[in-house]
Design a protein around this motif. Structure first.
Motif, PDB file in Angstrom:
ATOM      1  N   THR A   1       0.834  -1.207   0.000  1.00 39.33           N
ATOM      2  CA  THR A   1       0.000   0.000   0.000  1.00 39.33           C
ATOM      3  C   THR A   1       0.864   1.251   0.000  1.00 39.33           C
ATOM      4  N   LEU A   2       1.934   1.238   0.794  1.00 44.66           N
ATOM      5  CA  LEU A   2       2.835   2.391   0.821  1.00 44.66           C
ATOM      6  C   LEU A   2       3.459   2.611  -0.545  1.00 44.66           C
ATOM      7  N   ARG A   3       3.857   1.520  -1.180  1.00 42.36           N
ATOM      8  CA  ARG A   3       4.500   1.627  -2.501  1.00 42.36           C
ATOM      9  C   ARG A   3       3.527   2.204  -3.519  1.00 42.36           C
ATOM     10  N   GLU A   4       2.242   1.856  -3.363  1.00 40.28           N
ATOM     11  CA  GLU A   4       1.231   2.305  -4.315  1.00 40.28           C
ATOM     12  C   GLU A   4       0.767   3.736  -4.031  1.00 40.28           C
ATOM     13  N   ASN A   5       0.516   4.019  -2.720  1.00 39.73           N
ATOM     14  CA  ASN A   5      -0.102   5.308  -2.353  1.00 39.73           C
ATOM     15  C   ASN A   5       0.899   6.418  -2.106  1.00 39.73           C
ATOM     16  N   GLU A   6       2.122   6.062  -1.739  1.00 35.66           N
ATOM     17  CA  GLU A   6       3.102   7.087  -1.374  1.00 35.66           C
ATOM     18  C   GLU A   6       4.169   7.234  -2.464  1.00 35.66           C
ATOM     19  N   LYS A   7       3.722   7.229  -3.729  1.00 38.72           N
ATOM     20  CA  LYS A   7       4.679   7.339  -4.830  1.00 38.72           C
ATOM     21  C   LYS A   7       5.422   8.659  -4.815  1.00 38.72           C
ATOM     22  N   ASP A   8       4.785   9.671  -4.252  1.00 40.15           N
ATOM     23  CA  ASP A   8       5.412  10.991  -4.235  1.00 40.15           C
ATOM     24  C   ASP A   8       6.284  11.198  -2.999  1.00 40.15           C
ATOM     25  N   SER A   9       6.428  10.177  -2.181  1.00 39.99           N
ATOM     26  CA  SER A   9       7.257  10.287  -0.979  1.00 39.99           C
ATOM     27  C   SER A   9       8.536   9.492  -1.149  1.00 39.99           C
ATOM     28  N   THR A  10       9.600  10.036  -0.591  1.00 43.78           N
ATOM     29  CA  THR A  10      10.860   9.298  -0.503  1.00 43.78           C
ATOM     30  C   THR A  10      10.794   8.440   0.751  1.00 43.78           C
ATOM     31  N   LEU A  11      11.207   7.180   0.625  1.00 41.26           N
ATOM     32  CA  LEU A  11      11.051   6.222   1.720  1.00 41.26           C
ATOM     33  C   LEU A  11      12.406   5.643   2.111  1.00 41.26           C
ATOM     34  N   VAL A  12      12.718   5.718   3.411  1.00 42.46           N
ATOM     35  CA  VAL A  12      13.906   5.057   3.963  1.00 42.46           C
ATOM     36  C   VAL A  12      13.405   4.059   4.992  1.00 42.46           C
ATOM     37  N   VAL A  13      13.747   2.775   4.785  1.00 43.89           N
ATOM     38  CA  VAL A  13      13.220   1.708   5.628  1.00 43.89           C
ATOM     39  C   VAL A  13      14.358   0.948   6.267  1.00 43.89           C
ATOM     40  N   VAL A  14      14.387   0.927   7.608  1.00 41.27           N
ATOM     41  CA  VAL A  14      15.286   0.030   8.320  1.00 41.27           C
ATOM     42  C   VAL A  14      14.574  -1.305   8.412  1.00 41.27           C
ATOM     43  N   ALA A  15      15.138  -2.350   7.805  1.00 38.79           N
ATOM     44  CA  ALA A  15      14.407  -3.600   7.670  1.00 38.79           C
ATOM     45  C   ALA A  15      15.333  -4.792   7.868  1.00 38.79           C
ATOM     46  N   TYR A  16      14.690  -5.947   8.128  1.00 41.24           N
ATOM     47  CA  TYR A  16      15.449  -7.190   8.203  1.00 41.24           C
ATOM     48  C   TYR A  16      14.739  -8.323   7.468  1.00 41.24           C
ATOM     49  N   ARG A  17      13.434  -8.182   7.166  1.00 36.77           N
ATOM     50  CA  ARG A  17      12.720  -9.225   6.445  1.00 36.77           C
ATOM     51  C   ARG A  17      12.969  -9.086   4.942  1.00 36.77           C
ATOM     52  N   LYS A  18      13.159 -10.223   4.287  1.00 39.15           N
ATOM     53  CA  LYS A  18      13.432 -10.205   2.853  1.00 39.15           C
ATOM     54  C   LYS A  18      12.301  -9.548   2.069  1.00 39.15           C
ATOM     55  N   ALA A  19      11.055  -9.793   2.491  1.00 40.35           N
ATOM     56  CA  ALA A  19       9.923  -9.224   1.778  1.00 40.35           C
ATOM     57  C   ALA A  19       9.968  -7.704   1.813  1.00 40.35           C
ATOM     58  N   THR A  20      10.376  -7.162   2.951  1.00 39.79           N
ATOM     59  CA  THR A  20      10.478  -5.708   3.080  1.00 39.79           C
ATOM     60  C   THR A  20      11.624  -5.179   2.251  1.00 39.79           C
ATOM     61  N   ILE A  21      12.761  -5.822   2.389  1.00 39.69           N
ATOM     62  CA  ILE A  21      13.956  -5.365   1.672  1.00 39.69           C
ATOM     63  C   ILE A  21      13.744  -5.441   0.167  1.00 39.69           C
ATOM     64  N   GLY A  22      13.036  -6.511  -0.283  1.00 39.08           N
ATOM     65  CA  GLY A  22      12.842  -6.712  -1.713  1.00 39.08           C
ATOM     66  C   GLY A  22      12.025  -5.626  -2.369  1.00 39.08           C
ATOM     67  N   LEU A  23      11.222  -4.877  -1.608  1.00 46.44           N
ATOM     68  CA  LEU A  23      10.413  -3.802  -2.174  1.00 46.44           C
ATOM     69  C   LEU A  23      11.214  -2.526  -2.396  1.00 46.44           C
ATOM     70  N   ALA A  24      12.426  -2.452  -1.858  1.00 47.77           N
ATOM     71  CA  ALA A  24      13.232  -1.241  -1.957  1.00 47.77           C
ATOM     72  C   ALA A  24      13.902  -1.148  -3.316  1.00 47.77           C
ATOM     73  N   ASP A  25      14.055   0.074  -3.780  1.00 45.59           N
ATOM     74  CA  ASP A  25      14.779   0.291  -5.044  1.00 45.59           C
ATOM     75  C   ASP A  25      16.267   0.036  -4.864  1.00 45.59           C
ATOM     76  N   GLU A  26      16.757   0.286  -3.645  1.00 41.32           N
ATOM     77  CA  GLU A  26      18.190   0.131  -3.382  1.00 41.32           C
ATOM     78  C   GLU A  26      18.370  -0.231  -1.913  1.00 41.32           C
ATOM     79  N   VAL A  27      19.492  -0.904  -1.620  1.00 39.90           N
ATOM     80  CA  VAL A  27      19.789  -1.351  -0.249  1.00 39.90           C
ATOM     81  C   VAL A  27      21.203  -0.917   0.090  1.00 39.90           C
TER      82      VAL A  27
END
Length: 596
Positions: free
Chosen positions: A530-556
């Motif tokens: 939902t964040l990826r879909e609705n927050e397209k105009d926002s820059t997102l920095v995610v501290v993560a450890y789950r592969k599913a979360t990390i896999g959604l990032a443009d860069e790590v």
């Protein structure tokens, strides 16, 4: 003990009057009202002596001599006594009401100022000061600082009372006045002795009150740790030691006061006996009138009251000075954070984030972050991955300027965070921490935090955070009271409300510090999608450890040993970095064991 040692110096009285001067300048009108009331009380108290002397000469003695009393004289005496009593009561009401209002206004003003300062000081300052100490500053120190306001108008009025009384004594009979005033040096000596003995104890007690508050807060805040590890007896013993120390100091101070009060009260009585003995002799010789003897004796009994009132005022000074210094140290604190005048540009697109050669250390001998540099383009998503204690949460604190780096720069849209005006960053950047904090308020209040945000926007943020379902199921929906720290909700529910709180503000830079760690993987996947879909105009920095979360990032970026060990897409890092692969696979295995 530095505060206590300072208070013992001769500057205590001067500083105490300076504290009172601060209150008088802030509340001059109420101070004048209470002082007028006190002076009225003082004048009417002395007038009682004149009425008593007049009644003795013109009513009592003639009654004994003639065997009768005129009705007119009786009504005159009654009218004088009643009139004086009524006016004196008016003075007491004005004095006490004015002093009370002034004291409580100063307490409220200082508490608001201290609380505002707490909210503006940087986290670095808060990390150096225990919460219990901050509570003590805002409560007991504020009360102690303005404690002398209550006896101040009375002390000023009684000074007038003492001057009028002494003048009236001298006018009534010079010899009896001199005989009676011999008691003054003894009263002054008693006051000085009391101040010398009691002041250090009162100051020490004020410091112990703060320590008791600190221990109590730690014990209550850590109730889960205390109970689960069975440390109740140890915490009780720790609290008991300070509580008993405070008790003992208060008892010693009370013992001194118990000896001082009767001593001070008895000295004027001794003076009255001497005046009466000398006065009888002078009346028998015709050197004075009986009414003058009664007047002087009565005035002598009330002259001790002004001295005691001044003693009460001076007795409050040690605690007042300590409390005022402690509150002023908070109000004067700046931390190490300064602000500029720049403002964030108003734009609908995401913010550009630049981190340049960042260094930070809690311990100078053991730096946490060393030369960290990266950038995130507007609208892109960056995942930050690293072992525990690698500096991920510290990095999020630096990006939101909760603390400043030791070296290096962080820029948003080209603006160095240190050049931005106070509060400018909060309008464009939002941080969702791993530990979600909820207030003892409604769901709506916890999401809006007092901002005027329509309910449809609140529900939209709740849907994006996958929180709308459980909120709708609550008893009163958005109006449901959550209780202290939201204890009626699960950890995952608290995290989702915390996320909704950030999303409802439409930040241009959204930072998630492991903000979905307590959420089921399936729910987390829906949130991130939902964040990826609705927050397209926002820059997102995610501290993560789950592969599913990390896999959604443009860069790590992979943090290790305080540096960026590698950077790329999740697939690229898995292929070329064995350390990164081991780390995320270990996290994935741990998550699978936790949620099989």
């Amino acid at each position: 003990m530095s505060d206590e040692q300072a208070v013992l110096q001769g500057s205590t009285t001067r500083e105490g009057f300076a504290v009172l001067g601060h209150a008088i300048r802030r509340e001059p009108g109420i101070f004048v009202l209470s002082t007028i009331g006190s002076v009225l009380f003082a004048v009417l108290t002395v007038a009682d002596a004149w009425v008593l002397g007049w009644a003795t000469d013109y009513v009592v003695i003639p009654a004994f001599r003639d065997g009768e009393i005129g009705a007119g004289l009786l009504w005159a005496v009654l009218g004088l006594f009643v009139g004086v009593a009524i006016l004196r009561a008016v003075g007491i009401v004005a004095r006490r009401l004015g002093a009370g209002i002034m004291q409580f206004r100063m307490q409220a003003h200082t508490r608001r100022a201290v609380t505002r300062q707490y909210l503006t000081l940087p986290m670095e300052w808060h990390q150096r000061h225990p919460t219990g100490q901050l509570l003590s500053n805002a409560y007991s120190d504020v009360e102690a600082a303005w404690g002398p306001i209550a006896p101040l108008p009375m002390a000023l009025g009684t000074v007038v009372m003492m001057v009028i009384a002494v003048v009236q004594m001298l006018l009534a009979d010079l010899v009896l006045a001199i005989v009676g005033l011999v008691v003054f040096p003894a009263v002054v000596v008693a006051n000085l002795a009391y101040q010398r003995l009691a002041s250090p104890l009162m100051t020490h007690a004020q410091g112990l009150r703060a320590e008791v508050s600190e221990i109590a807060h730690e014990s209550f805040d850590g109730a889960m740790v205390v109970k689960t590890l069975g440390r109740e007896s140890e915490e009780t013993a720790r609290f008991r030691a300070k509580a008993h120390a405070l008790r003992d100091v208060n008892i010693r101070a009370g013992s001194i006061r118990a000896a001082f009060d009767p001593t001070l009260a008895s000295l004027p009585n001794v003076g009255v006996l001497v005046v009466l003995a000398v006065g009888v002799s002078r009346v028998m010789s015709g050197a004075t009138d009986a009414g003058d003897v009664v007047t002087v004796a009565y005035l002598l009994t009330i002259v001790s009251f002004p001295i005691r009132a001044i003693g009460w005022l001076l007795g409050e000074f040690p605690r007042s000075v300590v409390g005022f210094r402690r509150t002023q140290s908070v109000l004067a604190a700046t931390g190490s954070m300064t602000y500029g005048d720049e403002r964030m540009r108003d734009a609908s697109q995401g913010a550009r984030l630049e981190v340049d050669d960042l260094h930070y250390a809690y311990d100078p001998d053991n730096p946490l972050l060393r030369g960290v540099s990266f950038d995130v383009e507007p609208g892109r998503t960056l995942a930050v991955v690293g072992q525990t204690a690698s500096g991920k949460s510290t990095l999020t604190s630096l990006m939101t300027r909760l603390v400043d780096p030791d070296a290096g720069r962080i820029r948003i849209d080209g603006n160095d965070l240190r050049d931005l005006a106070r509060g400018a960053l909060a309008g464009s950047v939002a941080l969702v921490p791993q530990t979600a904090f909820l207030f003892d308020d409604t769901v709506r209040g916890n999401v809006t935090l007092g901002d005027d945000i329509p309910d449809d926007e609140v529900w939209a943020a709740l849907r994006a955070a996958q929180a709308d379902g459980f909120v709708a199921a609550l008893g009163s929906g958005l109006d449901t009271q959550l209780g202290e720290r939201g204890t009626s909700l699960s950890g995952g529910q608290r995290q989702r409300l915390s996320l909704a709180r950030a999303l409802v503000r439409h930040p241009r830079l959204l930072i998630l510090d492991d903000a979905t760690s307590a959420v089921d993987p399936e729910v987390e996947a829906r949130i991130l999608a939902t964040l990826r879909e609705n927050e397209k105009d926002s820059t997102l920095v995610v501290v993560a450890y789950r592969k599913a979360t990390i896999g959604l990032a443009d860069e790590v970026i992979h943090l290790a040993d305080g540096r960026i060990a590698d950077r790329g897409t999740h697939a690229e890092l898995l292929e070329r970095s064995p350390a990164y692969a081991r780390l995320v696979n270990a996290y994935e295995q741990a998550a699978h064991e936790e949620h099989p």
